[in-house]
Design a protein around this motif. Structure first.
Motif, PDB file in Angstrom:
ATOM      1  N   GLN A 135       0.828  -1.206   0.000  1.00 56.60           N
ATOM      2  CA  GLN A 135       0.000   0.000   0.000  1.00 56.60           C
ATOM      3  C   GLN A 135       0.864   1.257   0.000  1.00 56.60           C
ATOM      4  O   GLN A 135       2.057   1.190   0.285  1.00 56.60           O
ATOM      5  N   THR A 170      -6.426  -3.720   3.771  1.00 57.98           N
ATOM      6  CA  THR A 170      -6.429  -2.726   2.684  1.00 57.98           C
ATOM      7  C   THR A 170      -5.818  -3.369   1.441  1.00 57.98           C
ATOM      8  O   THR A 170      -4.734  -3.958   1.527  1.00 57.98           O
ATOM      9  N   GLY A 174      -3.899   0.547  -2.108  1.00 62.43           N
ATOM     10  CA  GLY A 174      -4.696   1.398  -1.221  1.00 62.43           C
ATOM     11  C   GLY A 174      -3.755   2.338  -0.471  1.00 62.43           C
ATOM     12  O   GLY A 174      -2.529   2.281  -0.646  1.00 62.43           O
ATOM     13  N   THR A 175      -4.347   3.180   0.391  1.00 59.16           N
ATOM     14  CA  THR A 175      -3.538   4.176   1.093  1.00 59.16           C
ATOM     15  C   THR A 175      -3.676   4.023   2.609  1.00 59.16           C
ATOM     16  O   THR A 175      -4.777   3.795   3.113  1.00 59.16           O
ATOM     17  N   GLN A 193      -5.336   5.667   9.362  1.00 63.25           N
ATOM     18  CA  GLN A 193      -6.476   5.713   8.440  1.00 63.25           C
ATOM     19  C   GLN A 193      -6.155   4.857   7.216  1.00 63.25           C
ATOM     20  O   GLN A 193      -5.024   4.892   6.732  1.00 63.25           O
ATOM     21  N   ASP A 194      -7.143   4.085   6.748  1.00 63.55           N
ATOM     22  CA  ASP A 194      -6.876   3.302   5.536  1.00 63.55           C
ATOM     23  C   ASP A 194      -8.035   3.411   4.560  1.00 63.55           C
ATOM     24  O   ASP A 194      -9.129   3.843   4.924  1.00 63.55           O
ATOM     25  N   THR A 195      -7.754   3.053   3.316  1.00 61.98           N
ATOM     26  CA  THR A 195      -8.809   3.055   2.297  1.00 61.98           C
ATOM     27  C   THR A 195      -9.178   1.605   1.980  1.00 61.98           C
ATOM     28  O   THR A 195      -9.351   1.234   0.822  1.00 61.98           O
ATOM     29  N   SER A 247     -15.681   3.975  10.555  1.00 63.06           N
ATOM     30  CA  SER A 247     -15.451   3.195   9.342  1.00 63.06           C
ATOM     31  C   SER A 247     -16.665   3.249   8.420  1.00 63.06           C
ATOM     32  O   SER A 247     -17.782   3.490   8.885  1.00 63.06           O
ATOM     33  N   ALA A 251     -15.248   1.369   2.096  1.00 65.36           N
ATOM     34  CA  ALA A 251     -14.536   2.634   1.808  1.00 65.36           C
ATOM     35  C   ALA A 251     -13.271   2.814   2.651  1.00 65.36           C
ATOM     36  O   ALA A 251     -12.309   3.432   2.204  1.00 65.36           O
ATOM     37  N   GLY A 252     -13.253   2.297   3.867  1.00 58.54           N
ATOM     38  CA  GLY A 252     -12.044   2.443   4.692  1.00 58.54           C
ATOM     39  C   GLY A 252     -12.365   2.767   6.144  1.00 58.54           C
ATOM     40  O   GLY A 252     -13.538   2.922   6.515  1.00 58.54           O
TER      41      GLY A 252
END
Ligand code: ADP
Length: 276
Positions: A135, A170, A174-175, A193-195, A247, A251-252
């Motif tokens: 990621q 993720t 992803g980020t 935070q993750d996507t 969450s 979406a993350g």
């Protein structure tokens, strides 16, 4: 009613001079029953979690025992060995996490000494192997001067749990964004935070229960013990902090730990070293 399950008694004297007396004893057992149910669930969960790898291990051991020495190729032997090691490591990870949890529970809060959280985050990024993951990782707002009163090793394991979850849940490309900052009200917050895949709202309140997983298969495949968030929550509680989870399914997620202003210290970067 005595709320904690202790007995409360009340002596009722019906006539001022007579001998008729009644002793009414009441006991509210709600809390006691709740604790007993939690204990039973916990024992059942631990047994279940350990039984699965044990069954796999003993299956392979029996197969190896029943096979004549030369009937297995070197590759087969190697692959059996690898699978058995995986199961042994799985059991070790579960037992290590259970021991960590029981140590954390044995004292509910601590004072600790100033810990530079920016350094803890850098360590946790290495421990959770986030920087070499698939990621995109961003580290932002990291305030080097911001410290909290606490225990460094516990904070490191709490942050690395959140980071390894972000990696596990993720998809590639992803980020993941890690931040550590002071808020307008003077509290300090680190967040991951993750996507990623996100979590449905009905699952969020249960995530910090021991062994609760939204998707059991996926968690096992990533090597998760199902205890990471329970540990993170306990570490937060011991540091007088709160774990927040936000969450959106698909979406993350954002997991953050917020420390009260009373536990936050701003310390010049060489101050801790001078004191040491
Ligand atoms: P595990 O070892 O299974 O990851 P945790 O206690 O760390 O155990 O997490 C509990 C469950 O919460 C996970 O199994 C997963 O379903 C969910 N979860 C945790 N972090 C995330 C995340 N960043 N994105 C989506 N789901 C998550």
């Amino acid at each position: 009613l005595a709320k904690d399950g202790r007995e409360k008694s009340l002596l009722v004297q019906l006539t001022p001079y007579g001998v008729k007396q009644f002793l009414i004893v009441t006991r509210d057992v709600t809390q006691v029953e709740k604790l007993e149910t939690t204990r039973k669930d916990f024992v059942a969960n631990v047994s279940h979690e350990l039984r699965t790898p044990l069954t796999v291990l003993s299956g392979f051991l029996e197969t190896l025992h029943d096979m004549p020495g030369d009937s297995l190729s070197a590759e087969q032997r190697e692959s059996y060995h690898t699978l058995m090691m995986e199961q042994a490591h799985r059991m070790q990870a579960i037992v290590a996490d259970l021991l960590t949890l029981s140590t954390l529970e044995s004292s509910p809060s601590i004072n600790g000494k100033p810990v530079r959280v920016a350094a803890v985050i850098r360590n946790a990024l290495l421990q959770a192997k986030v920087l070499s993951s698939d990621q995109h990782v961003f580290v932002q707002n990291i305030d080097n001067k911001l410290c909290v009163l606490g225990i460094e090793s516990e904070l490191t394991s709490a942050i690395s749990n959140l980071l390894s979850n972000a990696v596990s849940y993720t998809p590639k490309d992803g980020t993941i964004t890690v931040s550590w900052y002071i808020t307008e009200t003077g509290t300090a917050c680190y967040s991951v935070q993750d996507t990623g895949i996100g979590i449905a709202s009905q699952d969020i309140p249960r995530l910090t229960e021991r062994f609760y997983r939204v998707d059991r298969g996926r968690s096992r495949a990533t090597g998760g013990t199902g205890l990471g968030l329970a540990i993170t929550k306990h570490v937060a509680m011991r540091h007088h902090a709160e774990l927040h989870i936000r969450s959106r399914f698909g979406a993350g997620s954002i997991f953050s730990v917020e420390f009260p202003a009373s536990r936050v210290i701003v310390q010049a970067e060489d101050e801790g070293q001078k004191a040491a």
